[in-house]
Motif scaffolding. Structure first.
Motif, short mmCIF file in Angstrom:
data_model
loop_
_atom_site.label_atom_id
_atom_site.label_comp_id
_atom_site.label_asym_id
_atom_site.label_seq_id
_atom_site.Cartn_x
_atom_site.Cartn_y
_atom_site.Cartn_z
N VAL A 181 0.41 9.06 -5.53
CA VAL A 181 0.76 7.98 -4.61
C VAL A 181 0.77 8.50 -3.17
O VAL A 181 0.29 7.82 -2.25
CB VAL A 181 2.11 7.36 -4.99
CG1 VAL A 181 2.57 6.37 -3.93
CG2 VAL A 181 2.01 6.68 -6.35
N ASP A 182 1.29 9.70 -2.96
CA ASP A 182 1.25 10.29 -1.62
C ASP A 182 -0.19 10.45 -1.14
O ASP A 182 -0.51 10.18 0.03
CB ASP A 182 1.94 11.66 -1.62
CG ASP A 182 3.45 11.58 -1.71
OD1 ASP A 182 4.01 10.48 -1.47
OD2 ASP A 182 4.08 12.61 -2.02
N LEU A 183 -1.07 10.88 -2.03
CA LEU A 183 -2.47 11.05 -1.68
C LEU A 183 -3.13 9.69 -1.39
O LEU A 183 -3.95 9.58 -0.47
CB LEU A 183 -3.20 11.77 -2.81
CG LEU A 183 -4.66 12.15 -2.55
CD1 LEU A 183 -4.78 13.09 -1.35
CD2 LEU A 183 -5.26 12.81 -3.80
N ALA A 184 -2.75 8.67 -2.15
CA ALA A 184 -3.27 7.32 -1.90
C ALA A 184 -2.86 6.86 -0.50
O ALA A 184 -3.67 6.25 0.23
CB ALA A 184 -2.77 6.36 -2.96
N ARG A 185 -1.63 7.13 -0.13
CA ARG A 185 -1.18 6.78 1.23
C ARG A 185 -2.03 7.48 2.27
O ARG A 185 -2.51 6.87 3.22
CB ARG A 185 0.29 7.18 1.39
CG ARG A 185 0.85 6.98 2.79
CD ARG A 185 2.09 7.82 2.98
NE ARG A 185 1.79 9.25 2.83
CZ ARG A 185 2.64 10.15 2.29
NH1 ARG A 185 3.83 9.77 1.87
NH2 ARG A 185 2.29 11.42 2.20
N LEU A 202 -2.98 0.46 -3.86
CA LEU A 202 -2.51 0.46 -5.24
C LEU A 202 -2.24 -0.98 -5.66
O LEU A 202 -1.61 -1.73 -4.93
CB LEU A 202 -1.26 1.32 -5.38
CG LEU A 202 -1.41 2.77 -4.92
CD1 LEU A 202 -0.09 3.51 -5.06
CD2 LEU A 202 -2.52 3.48 -5.68
N GLU A 203 -2.70 -1.33 -6.84
CA GLU A 203 -2.66 -2.72 -7.28
C GLU A 203 -1.44 -3.04 -8.12
O GLU A 203 -1.10 -2.34 -9.06
CB GLU A 203 -3.93 -3.01 -8.09
CG GLU A 203 -4.02 -4.45 -8.59
CD GLU A 203 -5.22 -4.64 -9.50
OE1 GLU A 203 -6.25 -5.14 -9.01
OE2 GLU A 203 -5.13 -4.27 -10.70
N ALA A 215 6.74 5.97 -0.83
CA ALA A 215 5.76 6.81 -0.13
C ALA A 215 5.16 6.12 1.09
O ALA A 215 4.56 6.78 1.93
CB ALA A 215 4.63 7.20 -1.09
N GLY A 216 5.29 4.80 1.16
CA GLY A 216 4.63 4.06 2.23
C GLY A 216 3.16 3.85 1.97
O GLY A 216 2.35 3.73 2.90
N ALA A 217 2.78 3.78 0.69
CA ALA A 217 1.38 3.53 0.32
C ALA A 217 1.08 2.03 0.37
O ALA A 217 1.98 1.20 0.24
CB ALA A 217 1.09 4.07 -1.08
N ARG A 218 -0.18 1.71 0.53
CA ARG A 218 -0.59 0.32 0.64
C ARG A 218 -0.63 -0.35 -0.75
O ARG A 218 -1.04 0.27 -1.73
CB ARG A 218 -1.97 0.20 1.30
CG ARG A 218 -1.98 0.79 2.70
CD ARG A 218 -3.16 0.28 3.52
NE ARG A 218 -4.44 0.66 2.94
CZ ARG A 218 -5.61 0.23 3.41
NH1 ARG A 218 -5.65 -0.61 4.44
NH2 ARG A 218 -6.75 0.64 2.86
N ILE A 219 -0.20 -1.61 -0.79
CA ILE A 219 -0.11 -2.38 -2.03
C ILE A 219 -0.93 -3.66 -1.88
O ILE A 219 -0.93 -4.29 -0.82
CB ILE A 219 1.35 -2.76 -2.34
CG1 ILE A 219 2.22 -1.52 -2.55
CG2 ILE A 219 1.44 -3.68 -3.55
CD1 ILE A 219 3.71 -1.83 -2.64
N VAL A 220 -1.61 -4.05 -2.96
CA VAL A 220 -2.24 -5.37 -3.02
C VAL A 220 -1.85 -6.03 -4.35
O VAL A 220 -1.51 -5.35 -5.31
CB VAL A 220 -3.78 -5.29 -2.92
CG1 VAL A 220 -4.20 -4.81 -1.55
CG2 VAL A 220 -4.37 -4.40 -4.01
N VAL A 221 -1.88 -7.35 -4.37
CA VAL A 221 -1.64 -8.11 -5.59
C VAL A 221 -2.95 -8.77 -5.98
O VAL A 221 -3.54 -9.52 -5.19
CB VAL A 221 -0.56 -9.19 -5.38
CG1 VAL A 221 -0.39 -10.01 -6.67
CG2 VAL A 221 0.76 -8.56 -4.97
N ASP A 222 -3.43 -8.50 -7.18
CA ASP A 222 -4.68 -9.07 -7.68
C ASP A 222 -4.45 -9.65 -9.08
O ASP A 222 -3.45 -9.35 -9.73
CB ASP A 222 -5.76 -7.99 -7.79
CG ASP A 222 -6.22 -7.48 -6.43
OD1 ASP A 222 -6.36 -8.29 -5.50
OD2 ASP A 222 -6.45 -6.26 -6.31
#
Length: 211
Positions: free
Chosen positions: A131-135, A141-142, A163-170
């Motif tokens: 998750v840190d790497l995704a940030r 992250l879905e 972590a402050g990672a980006r989130i989307v809802v799909d």
């Protein structure tokens, strides 16, 4: 509503692209990503065919993205396929993450994040390090509406928020009844543990699409 993970008859969905677009429009969708399952055997075909539905944009108040979902591709081959998909016209690259309900190869989540895909779909029991790497790499992250895959939404949301990672809802829609409206998307985010304010922001201030 913005939904960047859907499927048509060009993989395992039930609808042809134009009907998927129309049904999404009736749910209030303003941007739709058609992301059929691909590997090296069908990526050219899927992108060439799905791209044609973008011709509908001039008569709709909807942005249509012709994308792909790299599915059960060995992690060592993933970068090559993602690069190929973008080169031949994919607007969006999604990777079928390590969901808890399918035997996705270990290492898929990390490799998808390392190569910087747009969305890591239903990433299952993703690790804090991933998750840190995704940030850091800007990978979304879905949180998914799809039954089974959604059992780890709370885990994904908690780590992403920390972590402050980006989130989307799909939706990961395969059938008409899988499509949802904005209100349902907010409920899914809230069900994953987000506050009403944060859930509304995730849905209305999309991490990828700016309308």
């Amino acid at each position: 509503m913005i939904d960047l993970h859907t499927h048509t008859v060009f993989s395992d969905g039930e609808l042809i692209p134009s009907e998927l677009v129309r049904r999404a429009e009736m749910k209030g969708c303003r941007a739709l990503g058609i992301t059929d399952h691909v590997d090296f055997t069908n990526v050219e075909f899927v992108i060439s065919q799905v791209s044609k539905v973008k011709a509908l944009e001039d008569v709709l108040e909807m942005r249509i993205l012709a994308g792909v979902e790299l599915t059960h591709v060995p992690p060592a081959k993933m970068e090559r396929l993602a690069t190929l998909a973008r080169r031949i016209g994919a607007d969006l690259v999604v990777v079928h993450g390590e969901t808890a309900v399918e035997p996705v190869a270990p290492g898929t989540n990390r490799r998808a994040i390392e190569i910087g895909v747009d969305i890591l779909a239903h990433p299952g029991f993703i690790t804090p390090e991933e998750v840190d790497l995704a940030r850091d790499n800007g990978v979304c992250l879905e949180l998914t509406a799809r039954r089974g895959h959604n059992m780890t939404n709370g885990h994904v949301a908690r780590l992403a928020l920390e972590a402050g990672a980006r989130i989307v809802v799909d939706t990961d829609a395969h059938a008409p009844e899988d499509l949802i409206d904005r209100e349902r998307a907010i409920e899914i985010a809230r069900g994953a543990g987000l506050t009403l304010e944060r859930a509304t922001a995730v849905v209305d201030k999309h991490a990828i699409i700016d309308l």
